[in-house]
Design a protein around this motif. Structure first.
Motif, PDB file in Angstrom:
ATOM      1  N   GLN A  20      -5.547 -15.132 -26.745  1.00  0.00           N
ATOM      2  CA  GLN A  20      -6.044 -16.325 -27.427  1.00  0.00           C
ATOM      3  C   GLN A  20      -5.987 -16.152 -28.940  1.00  0.00           C
ATOM      4  O   GLN A  20      -5.618 -17.082 -29.665  1.00  0.00           O
ATOM      5  N   GLU A  80     -17.103 -12.385 -24.625  1.00  0.00           N
ATOM      6  CA  GLU A  80     -17.454 -13.792 -24.439  1.00  0.00           C
ATOM      7  C   GLU A  80     -18.022 -14.389 -25.722  1.00  0.00           C
ATOM      8  O   GLU A  80     -17.767 -15.552 -26.036  1.00  0.00           O
ATOM      9  N   ALA A  83     -15.007 -14.920 -27.900  1.00  0.00           N
ATOM     10  CA  ALA A  83     -14.239 -16.079 -27.428  1.00  0.00           C
ATOM     11  C   ALA A  83     -14.921 -17.378 -27.836  1.00  0.00           C
ATOM     12  O   ALA A  83     -14.259 -18.344 -28.228  1.00  0.00           O
ATOM     13  N   ALA A  84     -16.255 -17.404 -27.773  1.00  0.00           N
ATOM     14  CA  ALA A  84     -16.994 -18.604 -28.187  1.00  0.00           C
ATOM     15  C   ALA A  84     -16.811 -18.860 -29.679  1.00  0.00           C
ATOM     16  O   ALA A  84     -16.662 -20.008 -30.110  1.00  0.00           O
ATOM     17  N   LYS A  87     -13.236 -20.275 -30.387  1.00  0.00           N
ATOM     18  CA  LYS A  87     -12.910 -21.605 -29.858  1.00  0.00           C
ATOM     19  C   LYS A  87     -12.820 -22.704 -30.920  1.00  0.00           C
ATOM     20  O   LYS A  87     -11.859 -23.484 -30.909  1.00  0.00           O
ATOM     21  N   ARG A  90      -9.550 -22.201 -32.795  1.00  0.00           N
ATOM     22  CA  ARG A  90      -8.405 -22.474 -31.917  1.00  0.00           C
ATOM     23  C   ARG A  90      -8.224 -23.969 -31.717  1.00  0.00           C
ATOM     24  O   ARG A  90      -7.106 -24.479 -31.722  1.00  0.00           O
ATOM     25  N   LYS A  91      -9.328 -24.676 -31.574  1.00  0.00           N
ATOM     26  CA  LYS A  91      -9.266 -26.131 -31.398  1.00  0.00           C
ATOM     27  C   LYS A  91      -8.603 -26.781 -32.612  1.00  0.00           C
ATOM     28  O   LYS A  91      -7.747 -27.657 -32.476  1.00  0.00           O
TER      29      LYS A  91
END
Length: 103
Positions: A20, A80, A83-84, A87, A90-91
């Motif tokens: 990611q 996690e 990753a949060a 996000k 990445r969006k």
């Protein structure tokens, strides 16, 4: 740690997170190149693009901070939480590439 205690999902999580991050980094480089080309007049760009690129970074940083704090507060694993936090960035990079590359 016994064989029955092995969690394959948790073992793969760092690789998924790395993927990611790599994708987001690639998209970010594309956005930088497209915006630079726009500022040089090589491609069409909205007049508000320079302001947008500054404002969105502050918004993404705020969202990422709150997402990470929320994930940590729920007791999620470190990958996690990361990753949060990733996000919101990445969006935005995904949306920027889509917006800047459309005809």
């Amino acid at each position: 740690m016994g064989y029955g205690m092995f969690n394959l999902g948790a073992a793969q999580a760092p690789l998924v997170l790395w993927g990611q991050m790599a994708r987001m980094t690639w998209e970010a480089q594309m956005v930088i190149a497209l915006r630079t080309a726009g500022m040089m007049g090589l491609v069409r760009q909205e007049a508000t693009e320079p302001t947008r690129m500054v404002v969105e970074k502050a918004d993404a940083a705020t969202e990422a901070m709150f997402a990470a704090i929320s994930a940590a507060g729920r007791g999620q694993r470190a990958d996690e939480v990361m990753a949060a936090a990733l996000k919101p960035y990445r969006k935005r990079t995904r949306a920027n590439v889509k917006r800047l590359t459309r005809g």
